[in-house]
Enzyme design. Structure first.
Site, PDB file in Angstrom:
ATOM      1  CB  ALA A   1      58.526  22.145  24.318  1.00 50.75           C
TER       2      ALA A   1
ATOM      3  CB  THR B   1      53.274  14.336  27.288  1.00 52.25           C
ATOM      4  OG1 THR B   1      54.457  14.882  27.910  1.00 52.25           O
ATOM      5  CG2 THR B   1      52.500  15.435  26.576  1.00 52.25           C
TER       6      THR B   1
ATOM      7  CE1 TYR C   1      63.314  20.764  22.184  1.00 56.27           C
ATOM      8  CE2 TYR C   1      65.705  20.833  21.989  1.00 56.27           C
ATOM      9  CZ  TYR C   1      64.538  21.222  22.628  1.00 56.27           C
ATOM     10  OH  TYR C   1      64.605  22.075  23.709  1.00 56.27           O
TER      11      TYR C   1
ATOM     12  CB  THR D   1      53.865  19.949  21.237  1.00 59.86           C
ATOM     13  OG1 THR D   1      52.916  18.920  21.469  1.00 59.86           O
ATOM     14  CG2 THR D   1      54.129  20.688  22.541  1.00 59.86           C
TER      15      THR D   1
ATOM     16  CB  ILE E   1      62.612  23.722  33.097  1.00 62.09           C
ATOM     17  CG1 ILE E   1      63.771  22.895  32.526  1.00 62.09           C
ATOM     18  CG2 ILE E   1      63.134  25.102  33.520  1.00 62.09           C
ATOM     19  CD1 ILE E   1      64.405  23.467  31.269  1.00 62.09           C
TER      20      ILE E   1
ATOM     21  N   GLY F   1      73.221  12.781  13.231  1.00 62.51           N
ATOM     22  CA  GLY F   1      73.252  14.254  13.173  1.00 62.51           C
ATOM     23  C   GLY F   1      73.639  14.897  14.488  1.00 62.51           C
TER      24      GLY F   1
ATOM     25  CE  LYS G   1      61.862  25.288  22.607  1.00 60.41           C
ATOM     26  NZ  LYS G   1      60.753  25.477  23.586  1.00 60.41           N
TER      27      LYS G   1
ATOM     28  CE1 TYR H   1      72.756   7.464  23.218  1.00 60.65           C
ATOM     29  CE2 TYR H   1      72.281   9.712  22.493  1.00 60.65           C
ATOM     30  CZ  TYR H   1      71.860   8.498  23.030  1.00 60.65           C
ATOM     31  OH  TYR H   1      70.537   8.346  23.350  1.00 60.65           O
TER      32      TYR H   1
ATOM     33  CE1 TYR I   1      70.605   5.163  25.506  1.00 60.85           C
ATOM     34  CE2 TYR I   1      68.321   5.157  26.229  1.00 60.85           C
ATOM     35  CZ  TYR I   1      69.529   5.811  26.066  1.00 60.85           C
ATOM     36  OH  TYR I   1      69.650   7.120  26.438  1.00 60.85           O
TER      37      TYR I   1
ATOM     38  CG  ASP J   1      72.243  25.502  23.863  1.00 61.73           C
ATOM     39  OD1 ASP J   1      71.332  24.650  23.769  1.00 61.73           O
ATOM     40  OD2 ASP J   1      73.357  25.240  24.366  1.00 61.73           O
ATOM     41  CD  GLU J   2      69.552  20.805  21.914  1.00 60.38           C
ATOM     42  OE1 GLU J   2      69.310  20.087  20.939  1.00 60.38           O
ATOM     43  OE2 GLU J   2      69.519  20.396  23.088  1.00 60.38           O
TER      44      GLU J   2
HETATM   45  P1  NAD Z   1      59.983  18.312  29.779  1.00 65.38           P
HETATM   46  O1  NAD Z   1      59.918  17.404  28.607  1.00 65.38           O
HETATM   47  O2  NAD Z   1      60.535  17.802  31.069  1.00 65.38           O
HETATM   48  O3  NAD Z   1      58.536  18.886  30.109  1.00 65.38           O
HETATM   49  C1  NAD Z   1      57.650  19.312  29.121  1.00 65.38           C
HETATM   50  C2  NAD Z   1      56.282  19.476  29.768  1.00 65.38           C
HETATM   51  O4  NAD Z   1      55.386  19.970  28.764  1.00 65.38           O
HETATM   52  C3  NAD Z   1      55.688  18.173  30.305  1.00 65.38           C
HETATM   53  O5  NAD Z   1      55.146  18.369  31.584  1.00 65.38           O
HETATM   54  C4  NAD Z   1      54.610  17.823  29.292  1.00 65.38           C
HETATM   55  O6  NAD Z   1      53.519  17.111  29.863  1.00 65.38           O
HETATM   56  C5  NAD Z   1      54.181  19.214  28.819  1.00 65.38           C
HETATM   57  N1  NAD Z   1      53.596  19.186  27.473  1.00 65.38           N
HETATM   58  C6  NAD Z   1      54.095  18.569  26.367  1.00 65.38           C
HETATM   59  N2  NAD Z   1      53.261  18.748  25.325  1.00 65.38           N
HETATM   60  C7  NAD Z   1      52.228  19.515  25.779  1.00 65.38           C
HETATM   61  C8  NAD Z   1      51.073  20.042  25.175  1.00 65.38           C
HETATM   62  N3  NAD Z   1      50.796  19.827  23.884  1.00 65.38           N
HETATM   63  N4  NAD Z   1      50.221  20.785  25.928  1.00 65.38           N
HETATM   64  C9  NAD Z   1      50.492  21.013  27.243  1.00 65.38           C
HETATM   65  N5  NAD Z   1      51.581  20.518  27.861  1.00 65.38           N
HETATM   66  C10 NAD Z   1      52.437  19.779  27.141  1.00 65.38           C
HETATM   67  O7  NAD Z   1      60.799  19.583  29.261  1.00 65.38           O
HETATM   68  P2  NAD Z   1      61.811  20.529  30.047  1.00 65.38           P
HETATM   69  O8  NAD Z   1      63.148  19.928  29.997  1.00 65.38           O
HETATM   70  O9  NAD Z   1      61.206  20.918  31.326  1.00 65.38           O
HETATM   71  O10 NAD Z   1      61.819  21.786  29.057  1.00 65.38           O
HETATM   72  C11 NAD Z   1      60.895  22.850  29.214  1.00 65.38           C
HETATM   73  C12 NAD Z   1      61.157  23.897  28.144  1.00 65.38           C
HETATM   74  O11 NAD Z   1      62.491  24.386  28.260  1.00 65.38           O
HETATM   75  C13 NAD Z   1      61.007  23.384  26.719  1.00 65.38           C
HETATM   76  O12 NAD Z   1      60.379  24.386  25.957  1.00 65.38           O
HETATM   77  C14 NAD Z   1      62.438  23.167  26.264  1.00 65.38           C
HETATM   78  O13 NAD Z   1      62.560  23.333  24.867  1.00 65.38           O
HETATM   79  C15 NAD Z   1      63.155  24.268  27.010  1.00 65.38           C
HETATM   80  N6  NAD Z   1      64.562  24.021  27.318  1.00 65.38           N
HETATM   81  C16 NAD Z   1      64.931  22.854  27.930  1.00 65.38           C
HETATM   82  C17 NAD Z   1      66.266  22.644  28.252  1.00 65.38           C
HETATM   83  C18 NAD Z   1      66.717  21.379  28.967  1.00 65.38           C
HETATM   84  O14 NAD Z   1      67.921  21.151  29.091  1.00 65.38           O
HETATM   85  N7  NAD Z   1      65.822  20.554  29.468  1.00 65.38           N
HETATM   86  C19 NAD Z   1      67.227  23.609  27.933  1.00 65.38           C
HETATM   87  C20 NAD Z   1      66.808  24.798  27.307  1.00 65.38           C
HETATM   88  C21 NAD Z   1      65.472  24.984  27.004  1.00 65.38           C
HETATM   89  P1  TYD Z   2      70.531  15.044  26.221  1.00 66.37           P
HETATM   90  O1  TYD Z   2      70.446  14.996  27.703  1.00 66.37           O
HETATM   91  O2  TYD Z   2      69.612  14.190  25.425  1.00 66.37           O
HETATM   92  O3  TYD Z   2      70.390  16.579  25.807  1.00 66.37           O
HETATM   93  P2  TYD Z   2      70.628  17.283  24.337  1.00 66.37           P
HETATM   94  O4  TYD Z   2      70.658  16.265  23.286  1.00 66.37           O
HETATM   95  O5  TYD Z   2      69.427  18.163  24.248  1.00 66.37           O
HETATM   96  O6  TYD Z   2      71.910  18.045  24.478  1.00 66.37           O
HETATM   97  O7  TYD Z   2      72.005  14.663  25.785  1.00 66.37           O
HETATM   98  C1  TYD Z   2      73.111  15.398  26.268  1.00 66.37           C
HETATM   99  C2  TYD Z   2      74.348  14.847  25.604  1.00 66.37           C
HETATM  100  O8  TYD Z   2      74.551  13.513  26.070  1.00 66.37           O
HETATM  101  C3  TYD Z   2      74.228  14.757  24.098  1.00 66.37           C
HETATM  102  O9  TYD Z   2      75.509  15.041  23.523  1.00 66.37           O
HETATM  103  C4  TYD Z   2      73.867  13.307  23.850  1.00 66.37           C
HETATM  104  C5  TYD Z   2      74.559  12.583  24.976  1.00 66.37           C
HETATM  105  N1  TYD Z   2      73.889  11.340  25.458  1.00 66.37           N
HETATM  106  C6  TYD Z   2      74.606  10.167  25.582  1.00 66.37           C
HETATM  107  O10 TYD Z   2      75.831  10.116  25.307  1.00 66.37           O
HETATM  108  N2  TYD Z   2      73.962   9.046  26.013  1.00 66.37           N
HETATM  109  C7  TYD Z   2      72.636   9.043  26.317  1.00 66.37           C
HETATM  110  O11 TYD Z   2      72.077   7.972  26.680  1.00 66.37           O
HETATM  111  C8  TYD Z   2      71.899  10.276  26.204  1.00 66.37           C
HETATM  112  C9  TYD Z   2      70.442  10.333  26.535  1.00 66.37           C
HETATM  113  C10 TYD Z   2      72.574  11.407  25.774  1.00 66.37           C
END
Ligand code: NAD
Ligand code: TYD
Length: 361
Positions: free
Chosen positions: A84, A37, A161, A101, A13, A295, A165, A218, A354, A136-137
């Protein structure tokens, strides 16, 4: 907004947000702090518009010296905090890094902002802003007939996780109440789109389908998430930073709440359409039910009426259009895909997560 510190800007993001910001804010300078990372990659930052306004710094948000120096050297007036550990399955197998983190790192950034803005007054605290990107989690899980989450829902996180958060959200609000740090928060639902690391549901399914590998669903696949196209999320964050009220939280979501199985089937249909000659068509034949996540939250849904009515934000993509764009992007970026998938840490993760699950049906 002149000098914005984006943490985690080499992740999914964060990199989309930097691209969005450079396009929509013609004078802003972006200082991108990312530890790179397993989830971060400079490949996510190729082709930035106006790359001269983007400064990349490899570093850890938990390192107080690095963070303090960035505030001092770049006159940071805005923070968009994405960095994160973000994957629930990884938090189950290794929660320690999530505490470090997500909680300690956020604390460290808040302290640096407090020092720079409220103690040393390096920028006017009236115009400074610390925006925290959350999920939202933190609200836990919903039963089928429960109303969706909103800004007033009580916190009830259930995975390492979401618990980490939730802790970070509480710290951010505490810095506003206690010290007057100018913060805003967004709690957003599941994102998908370009540059998402292929450990998450949607890119994992696209890439496995492409290679004719099993699509691991899953449990019964009837868990519900609310899906938002990443660019819509970036637009919401930008709007909240510009026009959101200090101290307030905005719930963000896509108004798309199908069960996981429907998501996977839709991906397969789009792949069948884009790759009619594939040996793996129909791709839905690759679906395999595997052992559930411990869970596993059953249902998330978000009421987005506040951000709609107060800031006029609306998701632009629906799930069909967003998934079609996303599949297209992964098909059109084979170099990005092979660079990420070829990494040793990715292969290790796939084996760890897996191999032991086996097939349920
Ligand atoms: P991501 O895992 O793709 O990216 C996380 C980034 O943070 C990576 O580039 C990683 O290198 C960096 N990072 C990790 N630890 C670090 C540290 N200690 N110092 C500096 N950089 C560090 O995550 P994302 O999916 O892009 O999510 C970004 C944010 O949005 C997170 O805070 C997540 O909780 C939140 N969020 C994500 C989703 C989603 O669906 N992906 C939804 C809602 C909120
Ligand atoms: P995920 O993309 O890991 O996001 P989150 O757990 O943060 O919602 O998973 C989205 C949904 O898909 C979640 O209900 C778990 C499910 N899932 C599978 O069924 N198979 C998979 O291999 C993965 C990674 C997730």
């Amino acid at each position: 907004m002149q000098n914005i510190l984006v943490t985690g800007g080499a992740g999914f993001i964060g990199s989309n947000f930097i691209r969005y910001l450079l396009e929509h804010e013609p004078t802003v300078r972006v200082i991108n702090l990312d530890a790179l990372t397993y989830a971060g990659s400079l490949a996510n930052l190729q082709d930035l518009p106006s790359p001269e306004r983007h400064i990349f710094v490899q570093g850890d948000i938990c390192d107080a010296n690095t963070v303090g120096e960035l505030f001092r050297n770049h006159a940071i007036d805005t923070v968009a905090h994405f960095a994160a550990e973000s994957h629930v399955d990884r938090s189950i197998l290794g929660p320690g890094q999530f505490v470090q983190t997500n909680i300690v790192g956020t604390f460290n950034l808040l302290e640096a902002a407090r020092q720079a803005w409220l103690v040393e007054k390096r920028v006017d605290p009236q115009t400074a802003r610390f925006h925290h990107v959350s999920t939202d989690e933190v609200f836990g899980t919903l039963h089928p007939n429960d109303p969706p989450f909103d800004e007033n829902t009580a916190y009830s996180p259930r995975s390492p996780y979401s618990a980490s958060k939730a802790a970070s959200d509480h710290l951010v609000r505490a810095y506003n109440h206690t010290y007057g740090l100018p913060v805003t928060l967004t709690n957003c639902t599941n994102n998908y789109g370009p540059y998402q690391f292929p450990e998450k549901l949607i890119p994992l399914m696209i890439l496995n389908a492409l290679e004719g590998k099993p699509l691991p669903v899953y449990g019964d696949g009837m868990q519900v998430r609310d899906w938002l196209y990443v660019e819509d999320h970036c637009e919401a964050i930008h709007l909240v930073i510009k026009r959101g009220i200090v101290g307030e939280t905005y719930a963000v979501g896509g108004n798309n709440q199908p069960p996981n199985l429907e998501i996977v089937n839709t991906i397969c249909e789009v792949m069948d359409e884009y790759l009619p000659k594939s040996a793996h068509s129909p791709h839905a034949s690759l679906i395999k039910y595997v052992q559930d996540r411990p869970g596993h939250d059953r249902r998330y849904a978000m009421n987005i009426s506040r951000i709609q009515s107060e800031l006029g934000w609306q998701p632009r993509q629906n799930l069909q259009s967003g998934l079609a764009r996303t599949v297209r992007w992964y098909l059109d970026h084979p170099e990005w895909v092979s660079a990420i998938r070829g990494r040793e840490d990715f292969q290790t993760w796939m084996n760890n997560n897996y191999t032991q699950r086996g097939h349920k049906k």
